[in-house]
Scaffold this motif. Structure first.
Motif, PDB file in Angstrom:
ATOM      1  N   ALA A  23     -19.333   3.391  -2.720  1.00  0.00           N
ATOM      2  CA  ALA A  23     -18.608   4.420  -3.476  1.00  0.00           C
ATOM      3  C   ALA A  23     -17.512   5.035  -2.629  1.00  0.00           C
ATOM      4  CB  ALA A  23     -19.575   5.494  -3.970  1.00  0.00           C
ATOM      5  N   CYS A  24     -17.777   5.257  -1.360  1.00  0.00           N
ATOM      6  CA  CYS A  24     -16.773   5.857  -0.486  1.00  0.00           C
ATOM      7  C   CYS A  24     -15.614   4.901  -0.222  1.00  0.00           C
ATOM      8  CB  CYS A  24     -17.404   6.268   0.840  1.00  0.00           C
ATOM      9  SG  CYS A  24     -18.474   7.692   0.688  1.00  0.00           S
ATOM     10  N   SER A  25     -15.899   3.610  -0.121  1.00  0.00           N
ATOM     11  CA  SER A  25     -14.824   2.668   0.163  1.00  0.00           C
ATOM     12  C   SER A  25     -13.904   2.476  -1.037  1.00  0.00           C
ATOM     13  CB  SER A  25     -15.406   1.324   0.594  1.00  0.00           C
ATOM     14  OG  SER A  25     -16.081   0.707  -0.467  1.00  0.00           O
ATOM     15  N   ALA A  26     -14.344   2.846  -2.225  1.00  0.00           N
ATOM     16  CA  ALA A  26     -13.537   2.709  -3.423  1.00  0.00           C
ATOM     17  C   ALA A  26     -12.680   3.952  -3.671  1.00  0.00           C
ATOM     18  CB  ALA A  26     -14.431   2.442  -4.628  1.00  0.00           C
ATOM     19  N   SER A  27     -12.695   4.879  -2.745  1.00  0.00           N
ATOM     20  CA  SER A  27     -11.957   6.133  -2.879  1.00  0.00           C
ATOM     21  C   SER A  27     -10.446   5.884  -2.879  1.00  0.00           C
ATOM     22  CB  SER A  27     -12.338   7.047  -1.713  1.00  0.00           C
ATOM     23  OG  SER A  27     -11.511   8.179  -1.690  1.00  0.00           O
ATOM     24  N   PHE A  28      -9.726   6.730  -3.603  1.00  0.00           N
ATOM     25  CA  PHE A  28      -8.264   6.662  -3.634  1.00  0.00           C
ATOM     26  C   PHE A  28      -7.678   7.117  -2.298  1.00  0.00           C
ATOM     27  CE2 PHE A  28      -4.190   8.770  -5.091  1.00  0.00           C
ATOM     28  CZ  PHE A  28      -3.489   7.594  -5.271  1.00  0.00           C
ATOM     29  N   ASN A  29      -8.368   8.013  -1.621  1.00  0.00           N
ATOM     30  CA  ASN A  29      -7.890   8.533  -0.340  1.00  0.00           C
ATOM     31  C   ASN A  29      -7.827   7.425   0.701  1.00  0.00           C
ATOM     32  OD1 ASN A  29      -8.048  11.029  -1.593  1.00  0.00           O
ATOM     33  ND2 ASN A  29     -10.086  11.427  -0.806  1.00  0.00           N
ATOM     34  N   GLY A  30      -6.876   7.554   1.619  1.00  0.00           N
ATOM     35  CA  GLY A  30      -6.762   6.589   2.705  1.00  0.00           C
ATOM     36  C   GLY A  30      -5.311   6.253   2.989  1.00  0.00           C
ATOM     37  N   THR A  31      -5.104   5.272   3.840  1.00  0.00           N
ATOM     38  CA  THR A  31      -3.760   4.842   4.217  1.00  0.00           C
ATOM     39  C   THR A  31      -3.487   3.464   3.632  1.00  0.00           C
ATOM     40  OG1 THR A  31      -3.843   6.124   6.260  1.00  0.00           O
ATOM     41  CG2 THR A  31      -2.215   4.352   6.156  1.00  0.00           C
ATOM     42  N   TYR A  32      -2.383   3.353   2.933  1.00  0.00           N
ATOM     43  CA  TYR A  32      -1.955   2.113   2.300  1.00  0.00           C
ATOM     44  C   TYR A  32      -0.677   1.639   2.977  1.00  0.00           C
ATOM     45  CZ  TYR A  32      -5.107   3.567  -1.471  1.00  0.00           C
ATOM     46  OH  TYR A  32      -6.197   3.951  -2.198  1.00  0.00           O
ATOM     47  N   LYS A  33      -0.579   0.322   3.179  1.00  0.00           N
ATOM     48  CA  LYS A  33       0.588  -0.268   3.821  1.00  0.00           C
ATOM     49  C   LYS A  33       1.259  -1.250   2.864  1.00  0.00           C
ATOM     50  CE  LYS A  33      -0.241   1.125   8.217  1.00  0.00           C
ATOM     51  NZ  LYS A  33       0.669   1.395   9.287  1.00  0.00           N
ATOM     52  N   PHE A  34       2.505  -1.555   3.141  1.00  0.00           N
ATOM     53  CA  PHE A  34       3.289  -2.458   2.303  1.00  0.00           C
ATOM     54  C   PHE A  34       2.618  -3.822   2.168  1.00  0.00           C
ATOM     55  CE2 PHE A  34       6.614  -5.720   1.853  1.00  0.00           C
ATOM     56  CZ  PHE A  34       7.168  -5.316   0.660  1.00  0.00           C
ATOM     57  N   TYR A  35       2.610  -4.343   0.946  1.00  0.00           N
ATOM     58  CA  TYR A  35       2.066  -5.670   0.666  1.00  0.00           C
ATOM     59  C   TYR A  35       3.135  -6.555   0.005  1.00  0.00           C
ATOM     60  CZ  TYR A  35      -1.152  -9.274  -0.967  1.00  0.00           C
ATOM     61  OH  TYR A  35      -1.781 -10.463  -1.198  1.00  0.00           O
ATOM     62  N   SER A  36       3.781  -6.013  -1.058  1.00  0.00           N
ATOM     63  CA  SER A  36       4.844  -6.778  -1.721  1.00  0.00           C
ATOM     64  C   SER A  36       5.713  -5.849  -2.564  1.00  0.00           C
ATOM     65  CB  SER A  36       4.261  -7.879  -2.606  1.00  0.00           C
ATOM     66  OG  SER A  36       3.539  -7.317  -3.685  1.00  0.00           O
ATOM     67  N   MET A  37       6.892  -6.358  -2.918  1.00  0.00           N
ATOM     68  CA  MET A  37       7.806  -5.618  -3.782  1.00  0.00           C
ATOM     69  C   MET A  37       8.600  -6.631  -4.595  1.00  0.00           C
ATOM     70  SD  MET A  37      10.699  -2.740  -2.848  1.00  0.00           S
ATOM     71  CE  MET A  37      11.761  -3.779  -1.879  1.00  0.00           C
ATOM     72  N   SER A  38       8.796  -6.330  -5.871  1.00  0.00           N
ATOM     73  CA  SER A  38       9.610  -7.195  -6.722  1.00  0.00           C
ATOM     74  C   SER A  38      10.559  -6.336  -7.541  1.00  0.00           C
ATOM     75  CB  SER A  38       8.727  -8.046  -7.640  1.00  0.00           C
ATOM     76  OG  SER A  38       7.936  -7.230  -8.468  1.00  0.00           O
ATOM     77  N   MET A  39      11.761  -6.896  -7.787  1.00  0.00           N
ATOM     78  CA  MET A  39      12.753  -6.171  -8.585  1.00  0.00           C
ATOM     79  C   MET A  39      13.780  -7.148  -9.116  1.00  0.00           C
ATOM     80  SD  MET A  39      15.052  -4.252  -5.754  1.00  0.00           S
ATOM     81  CE  MET A  39      14.449  -4.552  -4.122  1.00  0.00           C
ATOM     82  N   ASN A  40      14.525  -6.708 -10.103  1.00  0.00           N
ATOM     83  CA  ASN A  40      15.643  -7.476 -10.640  1.00  0.00           C
ATOM     84  C   ASN A  40      16.925  -6.789 -10.231  1.00  0.00           C
ATOM     85  OD1 ASN A  40      14.338  -9.592 -12.048  1.00  0.00           O
ATOM     86  ND2 ASN A  40      13.736  -8.132 -13.622  1.00  0.00           N
TER      87      ASN A  40
END
Length: 131
Positions: A23-40
């Motif tokens: 349950a704790c590992s599924a928390s929204f809190n934390g640090t997120y790093k770049f994975y991908s980006m897409s655009m037109n």
């Protein structure tokens, strides 16, 4: 009999601890790093992925770093293609969805959570970050 009860109690506590950790590992809190980006851009689809080289520049996971705190605040640093920007604000959860509001802004940005990945759209770009 005492050994059986102790064994059952130990197993029960182990299962409870596993559930708590999941349950704790599924928390929204934390640090997120770049994975991908897409655009037109100008009718052309552009996709960037961490670790890939584009026009001589390798995009690394520090291109976008989002830190989501327990106190419903967040901060983001963006370091990509020579640009260096920072933002911060507050976040909230409504009906199972997460929303980020930057300081000085009134409109919140919806963030989609899928396991350890989050996705949001900003200025026509779809950005995916990973814990």
């Amino acid at each position: 009999m005492k050994k059986v009860i102790a064994g059952i109690l130990t197993c029960s506590l182990t299962v409870a601890l596993c559930i708590f950790m999941a349950a704790c590992s599924a928390s929204f809190n934390g640090t997120y790093k770049f994975y991908s980006m897409s655009m037109n851009t100008g009718g052309v689809s552009v996709n960037y992925e961490v670790g890939k080289e584009y026009m001589g520049v390798t995009i690394n996971e520090d291109a976008f770093t989002l830190t989501v705190n327990d106190d419903n605040t967040w901060s983001m640093s963006m370091k990509m293609m020579g640009a260096n920007e920072n933002a911060k604000g507050t976040w909230e959860e409504k009906d199972g969805k997460y929303y980020l509001t930057a300081e000085g802004e009134t409109q919140a940005m919806e963030v989609t959570v899928d396991g350890k990945k989050i996705t949001f759209e900003q200025d026509g770009a779809k950005i995916v970050l990973k814990k």
